[in-house]
Enzyme design. Structure first.
Site, PDB file in Angstrom:
ATOM      1  N   ASN A 109       2.153  23.890  42.123  1.00 28.74           N
ATOM      2  CA  ASN A 109       3.217  24.877  41.955  1.00 28.74           C
ATOM      3  C   ASN A 109       3.020  26.125  42.805  1.00 28.74           C
ATOM      4  OD1 ASN A 109       5.132  23.788  40.237  1.00 28.74           O
ATOM      5  ND2 ASN A 109       3.966  24.280  38.404  1.00 28.74           N
TER       6      ASN A 109
ATOM      7  N   SER B  51     -12.752  24.877  38.791  1.00 28.61           N
ATOM      8  CA  SER B  51     -11.524  24.251  39.281  1.00 28.61           C
ATOM      9  C   SER B  51     -11.575  22.737  39.066  1.00 28.61           C
ATOM     10  CB  SER B  51     -11.347  24.536  40.772  1.00 28.61           C
ATOM     11  OG  SER B  51     -12.309  23.807  41.529  1.00 28.61           O
ATOM     12  N   CYS B  52     -10.435  22.085  39.252  1.00 24.43           N
ATOM     13  CA  CYS B  52     -10.390  20.623  39.125  1.00 24.43           C
ATOM     14  C   CYS B  52     -11.295  19.970  40.159  1.00 24.43           C
ATOM     15  CB  CYS B  52      -8.954  20.123  39.266  1.00 24.43           C
ATOM     16  SG  CYS B  52      -8.135  20.617  40.803  1.00 24.43           S
ATOM     17  N   THR B  53     -11.319  20.514  41.364  1.00 26.66           N
ATOM     18  CA  THR B  53     -12.135  19.921  42.419  1.00 26.66           C
ATOM     19  C   THR B  53     -13.619  20.144  42.160  1.00 26.66           C
ATOM     20  OG1 THR B  53     -10.353  20.220  44.027  1.00 26.66           O
ATOM     21  CG2 THR B  53     -12.565  19.873  44.905  1.00 26.66           C
TER      22      THR B  53
ATOM     23  N   THR C 205      -8.859  28.517  32.780  1.00 24.57           N
ATOM     24  CA  THR C 205      -8.684  27.237  33.468  1.00 24.57           C
ATOM     25  C   THR C 205      -8.506  27.446  34.966  1.00 24.57           C
ATOM     26  OG1 THR C 205      -6.288  27.198  33.142  1.00 24.57           O
ATOM     27  CG2 THR C 205      -7.631  26.223  31.413  1.00 24.57           C
TER      28      THR C 205
END
Length: 481
Positions: free
Chosen positions: A320, A288-290, A258
């Site tokens: 985080n 990645s999320c982006t 992830t």
């Protein structure tokens, strides 16, 4: 009777219909592995009000409100069919029926539209596939919630174990508590109990073994009855094939990362390049999320208009990896207090585009600013197109992509004039096009793309895992290509 009385009576009637939908949706899901959708949004385990709100939201993207009185006949027709595992969108059934000129009844039309999931055509219900989570942080816990939610009949993905480092006294209780309550995403939908003697968390009847280990090589998963499992590494500690190969232990068949993969590790964005995964590939990344937020709309624009070059600026929630207060950090700026500052940082999303869209020759650059919000980010995608277009044309295209294309699970569309970041917490799409912010002038288009960088990304991860596990079921009516 006043207009107010008429409106309230209409609402109560729709409530009654939505209430009668719930047992039908639940039975199809539990007994036949059929997930009922409404414009790509699952209606499984939804409340009466949630079902009505989902119908109402169709107005945002389709231009007209969809009523339960329109979709109920199609749901009722589905309950009479010999359906196999599938996802069926009753919103799309209702929409396509209106434009069908064959003079069919609802029952005849429905049977024809989902013929690939019925009778001799239906796929077999598969044995459940074991899943292990390595790491249990922000993404790990959200993926756990999704896997538990999707357990359904028990024939899909089964979360069997979580691997973490020992955290001392009350470790199991504290980890279960973090799964139960989340400051951003709210309460877990269900019940959670802890069996400390057996190091197990019981979530909605799913027994999840918590294994303590400092290194992947310390675990023999077969000792816990785990076999042929897919391991999801949420730690990001290992990014290349050599490091991730440490997970390929007895009981583990494949590893999904992830975070962006390095070297020759395939970076997969579901909906865009998941069909390129080779059957014998044992290690892959969900990027990645982006990257997941920008690649689907970038593909949608490139396919229709061509893209010569582009730049993406992400305004990203803090994570985080940053410090709560100013303190030493190996990066130049991330050591400064995350909740007090906007922090300029780097993003690898632009360079990752080439891995997910190798046929796109356009140069894409990128930069990022971390801002003091805990979740939901926005990507501003500035594109030079290969041909000129109007704002209305681009809006219509992206709306159609979100409704009917193979990317409709990745791309959402919103026209609300007052939308802000917190409105998208919990979105299951990888990217949400903000219609009001879109700018188009000649061959230049600027897209504003919201994304829940935690939950939306976790949904993409689960979709990849479903695909490689063989439990990604077909969707009907089939999306337009």
């Amino acid at each position: 009777m006043t207009a107010n009385d008429d409106s309230f009576t209409n609402w109560k009637n729709r409530e009654e219909i939505a209430e009668s939908m719930i047992p039908m949706i639940g039975k199809l899901h539990r007994e036949q592995d059929v997930t009922i959708l409404l414009h790509s949004r699952s209606l499984v385990n939804k409340s009466v009000v949630s079902i009505l709100k989902t119908h109402r939201f169709a107005r945002q993207i389709a231009g007209a409100e969809l009523s339960v009185t329109e979709t109920m006949p199609f749901l009722r027709a589905l309950t009479t069919l010999d359906l196999g595992p599938s996802q069926i969108d009753i919103g799309m059934l209702a929409a396509t029926y209106k434009s069908d000129d064959r003079g069919l009844t609802v029952e005849e039309f429905t049977a024809d539209a989902v013929a690939g999931a019925t009778g001799a055509n239906k796929i077999d219900r598969r044995e459940g596939r074991d899943v292990v989570l390595y790491g249990f942080g922000r993404i790990g816990r959200l993926v756990a919630r999704l896997l538990i939610e999707k357990a359904g009949s028990g024939n899909g993905l089964r979360l069997r174990a979580i691997v973490v480092r020992g955290g001392g006294e009350q470790d199991l209780v504290k980890r279960a508590s973090l799964l139960r309550r989340d400051s951003v995403h709210g309460q877990f939908q269900g019940t959670i109990t802890v069996d400390e003697d057996n190091s197990t968390i019981l979530a909605n009847g799913n027994a999840i073994k918590v294994i303590y280990a400092d290194d992947p090589t310390q675990v023999d998963y077969t000792a816990y009855g785990i076999k042929n499992a897919i391991l999801i590494d949420n730690t990001g500690k290992w990014r290349d094939r050599e490091g991730l190969s440490k997970h390929l232990r007895p009981g583990i068949d494949k590893v999904v990362l992830t975070a962006p993969g390095k070297g020759d590790v395939p970076n997969i964005v579901h909906g865009v390049n998941h069909d390129t995964i080779k059957p014998d590939e044992r290690i892959l990344s969900c990027a990645s999320c982006t990257t997941n937020a920008i690649v689907p709309p970038l593909k949608a624009m490139a396919d229709e208009y061509g893209v010569l070059r582009g730049h993406v600026e992400t305004v990203h929630s803090f994570t985080n990896d940053q410090n709560l207060l100013d303190n030493y950090h190996k990066s130049d700026r991330r050591g400064r207090s995350a909740p007090l500052n906007m922090v300029i940082t780097e993003t690898g999303a632009a360079s990752a585009v080439a891995k997910a869209l190798p046929d796109l020759k356009a140069k894409i650059t990128g930069s990022s600013i971390r801002v003091p919000v805990p979740d939901v980010s926005i990507a501003i995608l500035n594109l030079q197109l290969a041909r000129e277009a109007s704002r209305e044309e681009v809006l219509d295209h992206l709306r159609d992509v979100s409704l009917t294309s193979p990317l409709k699970r990745q791309i959402d569309f919103i026209s609300a004039p007052d939308a802000v970041s917190s409105d998208f917490i919990g979105s299951r799409h990888a990217s949400i096009v903000d219609a009001g912010a879109l700018k188009v002038e000649g061959d230049n288009a600027i897209l504003y793309l919201w994304y829940d960088n935690e939950f939306g990304y976790s949904c993409q991860v689960v979709r990849v895992v479903q695909h490689v596990s063989g439990v990604e079921y077909p969707t009907y009516p089939a999306p337009a290509v």
